[in-house]
Design a protein around this motif. Structure first.
Motif, PDB file in Angstrom:
ATOM      1  N   VAL A   1       1.057  -1.079   0.085  1.00  0.00           N
ATOM      2  CA  VAL A   1      -0.083  -0.110   0.104  1.00  0.00           C
ATOM      3  C   VAL A   1       0.942   1.318   0.052  1.00  0.00           C
ATOM      4  O   VAL A   1       2.170   1.187   0.574  1.00  0.00           O
ATOM      5  N   GLN A   2       0.466   2.256  -0.766  1.00  0.00           N
ATOM      6  CA  GLN A   2       1.268   3.577  -0.826  1.00  0.00           C
ATOM      7  C   GLN A   2       0.368   4.466  -0.139  1.00  0.00           C
ATOM      8  O   GLN A   2      -0.811   4.480  -0.416  1.00  0.00           O
ATOM      9  N   LEU A   3       0.992   5.312   0.658  1.00  0.00           N
ATOM     10  CA  LEU A   3       0.395   6.281   1.529  1.00  0.00           C
ATOM     11  C   LEU A   3       0.862   7.898   1.121  1.00  0.00           C
ATOM     12  O   LEU A   3       2.190   7.824   0.881  1.00  0.00           O
ATOM     13  N   GLN A   4      -0.344   8.731   1.079  1.00  0.00           N
ATOM     14  CA  GLN A   4       0.194  10.047   0.783  1.00  0.00           C
ATOM     15  C   GLN A   4      -0.428  10.973   1.969  1.00  0.00           C
ATOM     16  O   GLN A   4      -1.777  11.232   1.763  1.00  0.00           O
ATOM     17  N   ALA A   5       0.533  11.542   2.498  1.00  0.00           N
ATOM     18  CA  ALA A   5      -0.290  12.581   3.504  1.00  0.00           C
ATOM     19  C   ALA A   5      -0.375  13.927   3.105  1.00  0.00           C
ATOM     20  O   ALA A   5       0.622  14.422   2.203  1.00  0.00           O
ATOM     21  N   SER A   6      -1.524  14.632   3.804  1.00  0.00           N
ATOM     22  CA  SER A   6      -1.663  16.127   3.222  1.00  0.00           C
ATOM     23  C   SER A   6      -2.192  16.848   4.264  1.00  0.00           C
ATOM     24  O   SER A   6      -2.793  16.088   5.259  1.00  0.00           O
ATOM     25  N   ALA A  22      -4.142   9.489   2.065  1.00  0.00           N
ATOM     26  CA  ALA A  22      -4.897   8.834   1.095  1.00  0.00           C
ATOM     27  C   ALA A  22      -3.938   7.550   0.878  1.00  0.00           C
ATOM     28  O   ALA A  22      -2.751   7.506   0.583  1.00  0.00           O
ATOM     29  N   ALA A  23      -4.301   6.345   0.795  1.00  0.00           N
ATOM     30  CA  ALA A  23      -3.808   5.033   0.270  1.00  0.00           C
ATOM     31  C   ALA A  23      -4.250   4.710  -1.000  1.00  0.00           C
ATOM     32  O   ALA A  23      -5.351   4.578  -1.423  1.00  0.00           O
ATOM     33  N   SER A  24      -3.364   4.147  -1.494  1.00  0.00           N
ATOM     34  CA  SER A  24      -3.584   3.466  -2.851  1.00  0.00           C
ATOM     35  C   SER A  24      -3.142   2.095  -2.522  1.00  0.00           C
ATOM     36  O   SER A  24      -2.399   1.532  -1.747  1.00  0.00           O
ATOM     37  N   GLY A  25      -3.875   1.202  -3.636  1.00  0.00           N
ATOM     38  CA  GLY A  25      -3.614  -0.117  -3.570  1.00  0.00           C
ATOM     39  C   GLY A  25      -4.962  -0.655  -2.954  1.00  0.00           C
ATOM     40  O   GLY A  25      -5.663  -0.104  -2.512  1.00  0.00           O
ATOM     41  N   ASN A  76     -10.679   4.821   1.141  1.00  0.00           N
ATOM     42  CA  ASN A  76      -8.990   4.687   1.233  1.00  0.00           C
ATOM     43  C   ASN A  76      -8.393   5.741   1.968  1.00  0.00           C
ATOM     44  O   ASN A  76      -7.295   6.145   1.676  1.00  0.00           O
ATOM     45  N   THR A  77      -9.159   6.579   3.034  1.00  0.00           N
ATOM     46  CA  THR A  77      -8.314   7.550   3.809  1.00  0.00           C
ATOM     47  C   THR A  77      -8.562   7.450   5.286  1.00  0.00           C
ATOM     48  O   THR A  77      -9.394   6.960   5.686  1.00  0.00           O
ATOM     49  N   VAL A  78      -7.564   7.903   5.741  1.00  0.00           N
ATOM     50  CA  VAL A  78      -7.487   8.108   7.242  1.00  0.00           C
ATOM     51  C   VAL A  78      -7.199   9.596   7.520  1.00  0.00           C
ATOM     52  O   VAL A  78      -6.276  10.327   6.800  1.00  0.00           O
ATOM     53  N   THR A  79      -7.824  10.162   8.580  1.00  0.00           N
ATOM     54  CA  THR A  79      -7.715  11.619   8.729  1.00  0.00           C
ATOM     55  C   THR A  79      -7.293  11.810  10.236  1.00  0.00           C
ATOM     56  O   THR A  79      -7.558  10.919  11.118  1.00  0.00           O
ATOM     57  N   LEU A  80      -6.702  12.788  10.561  1.00  0.00           N
ATOM     58  CA  LEU A  80      -6.185  13.286  11.954  1.00  0.00           C
ATOM     59  C   LEU A  80      -6.628  14.501  12.088  1.00  0.00           C
ATOM     60  O   LEU A  80      -5.969  15.537  11.642  1.00  0.00           O
ATOM     61  N   GLN A  81      -7.710  14.700  12.930  1.00  0.00           N
ATOM     62  CA  GLN A  81      -8.175  15.786  13.183  1.00  0.00           C
ATOM     63  C   GLN A  81      -7.411  16.656  14.465  1.00  0.00           C
ATOM     64  O   GLN A  81      -7.518  15.859  15.375  1.00  0.00           O
ATOM     65  N   ASP A 111       4.728  -1.252   8.589  1.00  0.00           N
ATOM     66  CA  ASP A 111       5.524  -1.776   7.384  1.00  0.00           C
ATOM     67  C   ASP A 111       5.451  -0.450   6.247  1.00  0.00           C
ATOM     68  O   ASP A 111       6.429  -0.595   5.390  1.00  0.00           O
ATOM     69  N   TYR A 112       4.523   0.233   6.244  1.00  0.00           N
ATOM     70  CA  TYR A 112       4.462   1.158   5.228  1.00  0.00           C
ATOM     71  C   TYR A 112       4.389   2.646   5.654  1.00  0.00           C
ATOM     72  O   TYR A 112       3.537   2.926   6.701  1.00  0.00           O
ATOM     73  N   TRP A 113       4.952   3.582   5.067  1.00  0.00           N
ATOM     74  CA  TRP A 113       5.038   4.762   5.527  1.00  0.00           C
ATOM     75  C   TRP A 113       4.649   5.858   4.525  1.00  0.00           C
ATOM     76  O   TRP A 113       5.042   5.578   3.229  1.00  0.00           O
ATOM     77  N   GLY A 114       3.826   6.949   4.793  1.00  0.00           N
ATOM     78  CA  GLY A 114       3.745   8.169   3.655  1.00  0.00           C
ATOM     79  C   GLY A 114       4.788   9.029   3.741  1.00  0.00           C
ATOM     80  O   GLY A 114       5.752   9.002   4.753  1.00  0.00           O
ATOM     81  N   GLN A 115       4.967  10.091   3.056  1.00  0.00           N
ATOM     82  CA  GLN A 115       6.054  10.982   3.202  1.00  0.00           C
ATOM     83  C   GLN A 115       5.335  11.972   4.158  1.00  0.00           C
ATOM     84  O   GLN A 115       3.851  12.060   4.589  1.00  0.00           O
ATOM     85  N   GLY A 116       6.045  12.716   4.875  1.00  0.00           N
ATOM     86  CA  GLY A 116       5.454  13.593   5.949  1.00  0.00           C
ATOM     87  C   GLY A 116       4.863  14.715   5.470  1.00  0.00           C
ATOM     88  O   GLY A 116       5.182  15.293   4.445  1.00  0.00           O
ATOM     89  N   THR A 117       4.072  15.643   6.559  1.00  0.00           N
ATOM     90  CA  THR A 117       3.362  16.710   6.212  1.00  0.00           C
ATOM     91  C   THR A 117       3.846  17.629   7.412  1.00  0.00           C
ATOM     92  O   THR A 117       3.525  17.355   8.650  1.00  0.00           O
ATOM     93  N   GLN A 118       4.227  18.901   7.153  1.00  0.00           N
ATOM     94  CA  GLN A 118       4.655  19.498   8.145  1.00  0.00           C
ATOM     95  C   GLN A 118       3.687  20.441   8.585  1.00  0.00           C
ATOM     96  O   GLN A 118       2.731  20.976   8.222  1.00  0.00           O
TER      97      GLN A 118
END
Length: 123
Positions: A1-6, A22-25, A76-81, A111-118
């Motif tokens: 799975v590929q992860l993209q944080a924003s 957002a997760a792909s796969g 396919n999303t996870v959020t952090l409020q 096992d899987y990590w997205g790129q970070g968001t500042q």
């Protein structure tokens, strides 16, 4: 799975931000999802995790009551409020995925990590 944080950015203390991952796969719903953060010069810190179906969550004491993790398996999303932000919440935030079932708080479990968001919180 590929992860993209924003969703990161600059906010004043007391403000709110909402991060998304957002997760792909395939098979997103089969992964425990989590958020970690790393402040400058510090180690990775567990923020929180959510179970496969979203019914269970775990949080670090430092964010409990202020941050909320949720997930939408259909999208396919996870959020952090993040509410009531403090300057000490300033860090790069990462989403991560692991195989079931424990809501682990150790970086090595994931096992899987997205790129970070500042996220920067000004006082």
């Amino acid at each position: 799975v590929q992860l993209q944080a924003s969703g990161g950015g600059l906010v004043q203390a007391g403000g709110s931000l909402r991060l998304s991952c957002a997760a792909s796969g395939r098979m997103f719903s089969t992964y425990v999802m989590a958020w970690f953060r790393q402040a400058p010069g510090k180690e990775y810190e567990f923020v929180g995790a959510i179970s496969l179906g979203g019914g269970s969550t775990a949080y670090a004491d430092s964010v409990k009551g202020r941050f909320t993790i949720s997930r939408d398996n259909a999208r396919n999303t996870v959020t952090l409020q993040m509410n009531s932000l403090k300057p000490e919440d300033t860090a790069v935030y990462y989403c991560a995925a692991k195989k079931p079932y424990s809501l682990g708080s150790s970086r090595g479990e994931y096992d899987y990590w997205g790129q970070g968001t500042q996220v920067t919180v000004s006082s």
